[in-house]
Design an enzyme around this catalytic site. Structure first.
Site, PDB file in Angstrom:
ATOM      1  CE  LYS A 140      -2.321  -0.996   3.796  1.00 58.53           C
ATOM      2  NZ  LYS A 140      -1.755  -2.315   4.202  1.00 58.53           N
TER       3      LYS A 140
ATOM      4  NE  ARG B  14      -4.310  -1.129   9.980  1.00 59.67           N
ATOM      5  CZ  ARG B  14      -3.341  -0.549   9.305  1.00 59.67           C
ATOM      6  NH1 ARG B  14      -3.570   0.517   8.597  1.00 59.67           N
ATOM      7  NH2 ARG B  14      -2.141  -1.057   9.315  1.00 59.67           N
TER       8      ARG B  14
ATOM      9  NE  ARG C 198       7.290  -2.294   5.820  1.00 56.29           N
ATOM     10  CZ  ARG C 198       5.951  -2.327   5.699  1.00 56.29           C
ATOM     11  NH1 ARG C 198       5.400  -2.299   4.506  1.00 56.29           N
ATOM     12  NH2 ARG C 198       5.212  -2.403   6.763  1.00 56.29           N
TER      13      ARG C 198
ATOM     14  NE  ARG D 141       6.361   0.049  10.430  1.00 50.54           N
ATOM     15  CZ  ARG D 141       5.290  -0.115   9.659  1.00 50.54           C
ATOM     16  NH1 ARG D 141       5.288   0.346   8.415  1.00 50.54           N
ATOM     17  NH2 ARG D 141       4.240  -0.726  10.111  1.00 50.54           N
TER      18      ARG D 141
ATOM     19  NE  ARG E  64       2.256  -4.422  11.082  1.00 44.33           N
ATOM     20  CZ  ARG E  64       3.396  -4.390  10.375  1.00 44.33           C
ATOM     21  NH1 ARG E  64       4.506  -4.885  10.880  1.00 44.33           N
ATOM     22  NH2 ARG E  64       3.410  -3.870   9.167  1.00 44.33           N
TER      23      ARG E  64
HETATM   24  P1  ADP Z   1       1.052  -1.791   7.897  1.00 45.42           P
HETATM   25  O1  ADP Z   1       2.346  -2.014   7.227  1.00 45.42           O
HETATM   26  O2  ADP Z   1       0.752  -2.803   8.971  1.00 45.42           O
HETATM   27  O3  ADP Z   1      -0.085  -1.579   6.945  1.00 45.42           O
HETATM   28  P2  ADP Z   1       0.794   0.963   8.880  1.00 45.42           P
HETATM   29  O4  ADP Z   1       2.001   1.810   8.747  1.00 45.42           O
HETATM   30  O5  ADP Z   1      -0.367   1.215   7.998  1.00 45.42           O
HETATM   31  O6  ADP Z   1       1.300  -0.529   8.790  1.00 45.42           O
HETATM   32  O7  ADP Z   1       0.263   1.039  10.400  1.00 45.42           O
HETATM   33  C1  ADP Z   1       1.108   0.808  11.509  1.00 45.42           C
HETATM   34  C2  ADP Z   1       0.283   0.771  12.797  1.00 45.42           C
HETATM   35  O8  ADP Z   1      -0.409   2.006  12.970  1.00 45.42           O
HETATM   36  C3  ADP Z   1      -0.837  -0.272  12.826  1.00 45.42           C
HETATM   37  O9  ADP Z   1      -0.356  -1.539  13.215  1.00 45.42           O
HETATM   38  C4  ADP Z   1      -1.788   0.340  13.849  1.00 45.42           C
HETATM   39  O10 ADP Z   1      -1.315   0.165  15.159  1.00 45.42           O
HETATM   40  C5  ADP Z   1      -1.702   1.808  13.527  1.00 45.42           C
HETATM   41  N1  ADP Z   1      -2.724   2.234  12.535  1.00 45.42           N
HETATM   42  C6  ADP Z   1      -2.487   2.736  11.292  1.00 45.42           C
HETATM   43  N2  ADP Z   1      -3.634   3.024  10.653  1.00 45.42           N
HETATM   44  C7  ADP Z   1      -4.632   2.715  11.501  1.00 45.42           C
HETATM   45  C8  ADP Z   1      -6.069   2.763  11.437  1.00 45.42           C
HETATM   46  N3  ADP Z   1      -6.700   3.222  10.334  1.00 45.42           N
HETATM   47  N4  ADP Z   1      -6.777   2.336  12.508  1.00 45.42           N
HETATM   48  C9  ADP Z   1      -6.166   1.876  13.617  1.00 45.42           C
HETATM   49  N5  ADP Z   1      -4.823   1.794  13.749  1.00 45.42           N
HETATM   50  C10 ADP Z   1      -4.062   2.205  12.718  1.00 45.42           C
END
Ligand code: ADP
Ligand code: ZN
Length: 215
Positions: free
Chosen positions: A13, A88, A127, A162, A173
């Protein structure tokens, strides 16, 4: 364009959002990037979000909606936006629908990015992310490495794994994705807004999405 990117962690994404944004000036909006910046800067939001994020859990819906309403009201979003990591949960998707109605804008579609599980796992463990909150460029030690000394090619800050990229947090996750986020596929299908894209090579996926936008 006004697009939601849907897909498991590691589906691509972030990379695809940034590439699509270069195409027509729409802004890529990543809730993960916004939250990680807040954590780094030690803001109230960051303090509230950090523990959830480190263990790979979702940040509470109410906090996310506050952030996203403020973000989508900013003038740069008038050109369009590409949402990465939001919504999400079904709750967030319904709230987004209300918010967009309030702002009198419509989504083009939701792009569901699909990749096999072994590819996803491999991407997540290899990553590396630039630690500069204003950059957060994404690298991969196998096929898109940072500089030899580990620094970011764009801004020369260090890149790092990260906090939520330990094996345990990754497993959590993915589990949360299947429980809370995968149901959005059915939700957007019912809304008539779902399009599926295979996400193996980023450039190919981006051209497929561009084609769908111009169609
Ligand atoms: P990923 O690579 O898992 O898609 P992101 O960078 O999108 O990672 O998100 C990292 C973390 O930020 C998630 O694991 C969650 O804790 C939090 N997060 C991000 N977007 C949302 C959302 N829309 N709702 C709830 N938590 C979120
Ligand atoms: Zn950087």
């Amino acid at each position: 364009m006004r697009v939601v990117l849907l897909g498991a962690p590691g589906a691509g994404k972030g990379t695809i959002a940034k590439l699509l944004a270069e195409f027509d000036g729409s802004v890529p909006i990543s809730t993960g990037d916004i939250l990680r910046s807040a954590v780094k800067e030690g803001t109230d939001l960051g303090k509230k979000a950090k523990e959830f994020m480190d263990s790979g859990d979702l940040v509470p819906d109410s906090l996310i909606m506050e952030i996203m309403e403020a973000r989508l009201r900013k003038p740069d979003c008038r050109k369009g936006f590409i949402l990465d990591g939001f919504p999400r949960t079904i709750f967030q998707a319904r709230e987004l629908k209300n918010l967009l109605a309030k702002l009198s804008v419509k989504l083009d579609f939701t792009a569901n990015l699909e990749a096999p599980r072994d590819i996803i796992l491999d991407r997540l463990t290899t990553r590396r992310t630039c630690c500069n909150p204003d950059c957060q460029a994404i690298y991969n030690i196998k096929n898109n490495p940072p500089q030899e000394d580990g620094a970011c090619k764009l801004c020369h800050h260090q890149t790092m794994q990260r906090d939520d990229e330990t094996e345990e947090a990754i497993a959590n996750r993915l589990e949360i994705y299947h429980q809370k986020t995968a149901p959005l596929i059915g939700y957007y299908e019912k809304e008539g807004l779902l399009k599926n894209f295979l996400s193996l090579v980023a450039d190919d996926t981006v051209s497929e999405i561009k084609k769908a936008i111009s169609a």
